[in-house]
Motif scaffolding. Structure first.
Motif, short mmCIF file in Angstrom:
data_model
loop_
_atom_site.label_atom_id
_atom_site.label_comp_id
_atom_site.label_asym_id
_atom_site.label_seq_id
_atom_site.Cartn_x
_atom_site.Cartn_y
_atom_site.Cartn_z
N ALA B 228 0.83 -1.33 -0.22
CA ALA B 228 -0.06 -0.09 0.05
C ALA B 228 0.95 1.22 0.03
CB ALA B 228 -0.95 0.07 1.23
N PRO B 229 1.83 1.36 0.90
CA PRO B 229 2.60 2.62 0.78
C PRO B 229 3.38 2.79 -0.44
CG PRO B 229 3.04 1.25 2.75
CD PRO B 229 2.45 0.51 1.88
N THR B 230 3.79 1.72 -1.13
CA THR B 230 4.66 1.99 -2.54
C THR B 230 3.32 2.47 -3.61
OG1 THR B 230 5.87 0.23 -1.77
CG2 THR B 230 6.10 0.64 -4.07
N ILE B 231 1.99 1.75 -3.41
CA ILE B 231 1.13 2.18 -4.42
C ILE B 231 0.74 3.68 -4.30
CG2 ILE B 231 -1.16 1.83 -4.99
CD1 ILE B 231 -0.75 -1.36 -4.30
N ASP B 232 0.67 4.15 -3.06
CA ASP B 232 0.02 5.46 -2.59
C ASP B 232 1.33 6.32 -3.12
OD1 ASP B 232 -2.21 4.84 -1.47
OD2 ASP B 232 -1.27 4.58 0.50
N GLU B 233 2.40 6.08 -3.25
CA GLU B 233 3.56 6.87 -3.44
C GLU B 233 3.50 6.80 -5.00
OE1 GLU B 233 8.47 6.99 -3.65
OE2 GLU B 233 7.32 5.54 -2.52
N PHE B 234 3.19 5.95 -5.59
CA PHE B 234 3.16 5.71 -7.18
C PHE B 234 2.28 6.40 -7.75
CE2 PHE B 234 2.20 2.96 -11.01
CZ PHE B 234 3.35 3.40 -11.99
N ASN B 235 1.42 6.56 -7.03
CA ASN B 235 0.02 7.07 -7.42
C ASN B 235 -0.62 6.78 -9.08
OD1 ASN B 235 -2.14 9.15 -7.49
ND2 ASN B 235 -0.80 10.86 -8.06
N PRO B 236 -1.20 5.54 -9.06
CA PRO B 236 -1.25 5.30 -10.41
C PRO B 236 -2.43 6.11 -11.12
CG PRO B 236 -2.20 3.77 -8.81
CD PRO B 236 -1.43 4.69 -8.25
N THR B 237 -2.39 5.99 -12.42
CA THR B 237 -3.52 6.68 -13.30
C THR B 237 -4.37 5.52 -13.96
OG1 THR B 237 -2.06 7.02 -15.16
CG2 THR B 237 -2.00 8.78 -13.94
N TRP B 238 -3.84 4.27 -13.70
CA TRP B 238 -4.57 3.25 -14.50
C TRP B 238 -4.35 1.98 -13.53
CZ3 TRP B 238 -7.84 0.62 -17.40
CH2 TRP B 238 -8.45 1.08 -18.49
N VAL B 239 -5.16 1.12 -13.45
CA VAL B 239 -5.00 -0.26 -12.85
C VAL B 239 -5.37 -1.51 -13.50
CG1 VAL B 239 -5.43 -1.56 -10.48
CG2 VAL B 239 -5.43 1.09 -10.31
N LEU B 240 -4.65 -2.18 -13.69
CA LEU B 240 -4.96 -3.60 -14.25
C LEU B 240 -4.69 -4.77 -13.24
CD1 LEU B 240 -3.09 -2.96 -17.65
CD2 LEU B 240 -5.36 -2.72 -16.96
N VAL B 241 -5.65 -5.63 -13.40
CA VAL B 241 -5.37 -6.81 -12.41
C VAL B 241 -5.14 -8.02 -13.22
CG1 VAL B 241 -6.50 -7.88 -10.82
CG2 VAL B 241 -6.74 -5.74 -10.72
N SER B 242 -4.17 -8.87 -12.92
CA SER B 242 -4.09 -10.28 -13.50
C SER B 242 -4.80 -11.05 -12.57
CB SER B 242 -2.66 -10.86 -13.46
OG SER B 242 -1.97 -10.60 -14.71
N ALA B 243 -6.05 -11.39 -12.84
CA ALA B 243 -6.90 -11.83 -11.80
C ALA B 243 -7.03 -13.38 -12.08
CB ALA B 243 -8.54 -11.20 -11.93
N GLY B 244 -6.11 -14.17 -11.61
CA GLY B 244 -6.37 -15.60 -11.53
C GLY B 244 -7.30 -15.90 -10.10
N PHE B 245 -7.62 -17.00 -10.16
CA PHE B 245 -8.42 -17.65 -9.05
C PHE B 245 -7.92 -18.79 -8.50
CE2 PHE B 245 -11.03 -14.38 -11.41
CZ PHE B 245 -11.10 -13.45 -10.53
N ASP B 246 -6.82 -19.07 -8.81
CA ASP B 246 -6.13 -20.37 -8.34
C ASP B 246 -5.71 -20.33 -6.89
OD1 ASP B 246 -4.46 -18.80 -9.48
OD2 ASP B 246 -3.44 -20.25 -10.97
N ALA B 292 -15.17 -22.87 -7.99
CA ALA B 292 -14.66 -21.86 -7.47
C ALA B 292 -14.27 -20.72 -8.25
CB ALA B 292 -13.07 -22.38 -6.95
N LEU B 293 -13.91 -21.05 -9.64
CA LEU B 293 -13.60 -19.82 -10.68
C LEU B 293 -14.85 -19.03 -10.78
CD1 LEU B 293 -11.96 -18.48 -12.59
CD2 LEU B 293 -12.53 -20.38 -14.15
N ARG B 294 -15.88 -19.68 -11.01
CA ARG B 294 -17.22 -19.28 -11.23
C ARG B 294 -17.81 -18.11 -10.04
NH1 ARG B 294 -21.74 -23.13 -10.42
NH2 ARG B 294 -21.20 -22.47 -8.35
N ASP B 295 -17.62 -18.91 -8.75
CA ASP B 295 -18.11 -18.20 -7.63
C ASP B 295 -17.20 -16.81 -7.30
OD1 ASP B 295 -20.07 -19.78 -7.34
OD2 ASP B 295 -19.36 -20.94 -5.80
N SER B 296 -15.87 -17.28 -7.75
CA SER B 296 -14.76 -16.09 -7.33
C SER B 296 -15.01 -14.89 -8.46
CB SER B 296 -13.45 -16.65 -7.41
OG SER B 296 -13.22 -17.87 -6.36
N VAL B 297 -15.28 -15.29 -9.49
CA VAL B 297 -15.38 -14.10 -10.50
C VAL B 297 -16.83 -13.15 -10.09
CG1 VAL B 297 -16.45 -13.56 -13.00
CG2 VAL B 297 -14.61 -15.29 -12.50
N ALA B 298 -17.85 -14.03 -9.65
CA ALA B 298 -19.01 -13.29 -9.22
C ALA B 298 -18.65 -12.47 -8.12
CB ALA B 298 -20.05 -14.26 -9.03
#
Lengths: 136, 348
Positions: B228-246, B292-298
């Motif tokens: 969190a402190p590093t993200i706050d300092e970086f101050n992103p203008t866009w957020v992408l997520v590698s959303a794996g559910f494994d 698990a994948l279905r429910d985690s996506v939901a």
């Protein structure tokens, strides 16, 4: 070169080609007093493999070491997570600090002449220490 | 809030008998979306095959040529984990193009949240190599376009496996902050807390390795205390997520103990880092237990879209709090060493 040859890291996936590479490494070790680390990379699918695979590899390594008169203090089996190329490259770093990498020209399931996915070619491009590719 | 998704493209041709990375995964993810009953709050954008110019921002041209030729020759096993078929090259291009299409729609309209349902996944793919079921690095291809537009991109990768490909691609890029939570030790063997970025991007890689059995509270502790402190300092203008559910406790590929409720909390936290609407997109990576994948996506999308969907409860009490503390120490030491090395180089 042999003076600095302390540890040979050799890739082993149980294939015939890999066994040829292990034999070559053990012969060199027996002539140069080097240690041999036999490296097995466990991929993403590794956890689905038959659990007896690791024991079979260990048996093979012990049998080959006996054949070349190398005791267990000089030959170890190292199992590591990752694809074969990345795992072999890590052998050049702490704690193994290998001074030479050895691989067979083709591992399990590879197609003859296939460049894509060839561990030996990938290593040739990226390795920072000497690499030996042992032909089958 | 609007959910922006890619339209379906024919991905059934990328399949190998018995392989866990299979077409049913995309169907399970879409069933997760269906559970939210979004109706008019769902916008679909057309997928397309990413062009060579878009792919070479991330991948070497020689690799793209080789992969295409390999597929058109009939495909086969690329390595011990990764396969390709005759159709895989086209399907992989559509996967990359789907991500670009969703991100462009969000960028232009400044509205909604993106969810890119594509396969094969991408975060293990390196510049010059397929790996870990991945052929093209879909999220990196989208992030590279955004950085070309001058954006500062935060990539959060909560797949249970470390995203070595994405990390390597942006290792020296100060405009991308890569944050990964993952089980360790586990494939691909990278992702130590001491990996903090290259000399041009010191601190722009944040790895949060977690031990087998770790629960959601431990993961949240790692994010809050280290990332969190590093993200706050970086101050992103866009957020992408590698959303794996494994990382779900039912997944057969790993041993973390998250529930779908943990993904909901995580998604809410990550969404909070987006500077506004239309600046958050999630890309499907792993997840091999279909329920698990279905429910985690939901759960994930439900949390971000503030839908009434109720996921299972979050998990607590697993091991790893001391590993999180150790990671903090390791990271601090690695940052100090990296800064000292950079200073020495500058003085020479």
């Amino acid at each position: 070169m042999t003076e600095s040859l302390r540890t040979i890291a050799v890739g082993f996936d149980g294939s015939h080609d890999a066994e040829t590479a292990v034999r070559w490494s053990m012969k060199l070790a027996s002539e140069t007093n080097a240690n041999v680390v036999v490296v097995n990379a466990v991929g993403m699918l590794g956890r689905f493999d038959n659990p007896t695979v690791a024991f079979k590899l260990e048996d093979s390594v012990r049998r080959l070491a006996d054949e070349y008169g190398l005791d267990t203090t000089r030959v170890t089996l190292h199992v590591d997570d990752g694809d074969a190329c990345s795992v072999m490259m890590r052998m050049a770093e702490e704690p193994i600090n290998a001074s030479m990498l050895v691989v067979g020209s083709r591992g399990q399931g590879k197609h003859p002449g296939l460049l894509l996915g060839s561990t030996s070619l990938e290593l040739a491009e990226h390795t920072t220490i000497p690499l030996v590719i042992v032909p089958s | 809030m609007m959910l922006v998704m890619n339209g379906r493209y024919e991905d059934a041709g990328h399949e190998e008998y018995g392989h866990p990375e299979r077409p049913d995964r995309a169907i399970a993810a879409l069933q997760g979306v269906d559970q939210l009953h979004l109706e008019s709050d769902l916008r679909i954008v057309n997928p397309y095959a990413a062009t060579r110019a878009e792919l070479v921002r991330v991948h070497e041209g020689a690799y793209l040529d080789e992969l295409g030729a390999f597929c058109y020759a009939g495909g086969g096993d690329i390595d011990e984990d990764t396969y390709a078929t005759y159709d895989s090259w086209t399907i992989a291009q559509y996967a990359a193009g789907s991500g670009l299409a969703v991100v462009r729609e969000l960028h232009e309209k400044r509205d909604g949240v993106g969810f890119v349902v594509t396969r094969p996944p991408g975060h293990h793919a390196l510049r010059d190599r397929a790996m870990g079921f991945c052929l093209l690095n879909n999220i990196a291809i989208a992030a590279a376009e955004l950085t070309e537009l001058g954006e500062r991109v935060l990539i959060v990768d909560w797949d249970v496996h470390h995203g070595n490909g994405t990390q390597a691609i942006f290792w020296d890029d100060p405009n991308v902050l890569y944050v990964s939570t993952h089980q360790s030790p586990l494939f691909p063997g990278s992702g130590g807390a001491y990996e903090v970025g290259g000399s041009d991007a010191i601190g722009r890689t944040v790895n949060l390795p977690l031990p087998s059995g770790a629960t959601g509270d431990v993961l949240r502790q790692a994010i809050d205390e280290i990332a969190a402190p590093t993200i706050d300092e970086f101050n992103p203008t866009w957020v992408l997520v590698s959303a794996g559910f494994d990382a779900h406790r039912d997944d057969p590929m790993a041993d973390l103990a998250l529930t779908s409720g943990d993904f909901a909390l995580l998604a809410k936290t990550v969404a909070g880092y987006a500077p506004g609407p239309g600046r958050l997109a999630m890309f499907l990576e792993g997840g091999y237990d279909l329920e698990a994948l279905r429910d985690s996506v939901a759960a994930t999308l439900g949390a971000v879209l503030e839908s009434p969907y109720r996921p299972e409860a979050p998990s607590y009490g697993g091991p790893g709090t001391e590993i999180v503390s150790n990671s903090q120490v390791e990271r601090t030491a690695a940052l100090r060493i990296a800064h000292e090395a950079a200073l020495r180089e500058e003085q020479q």
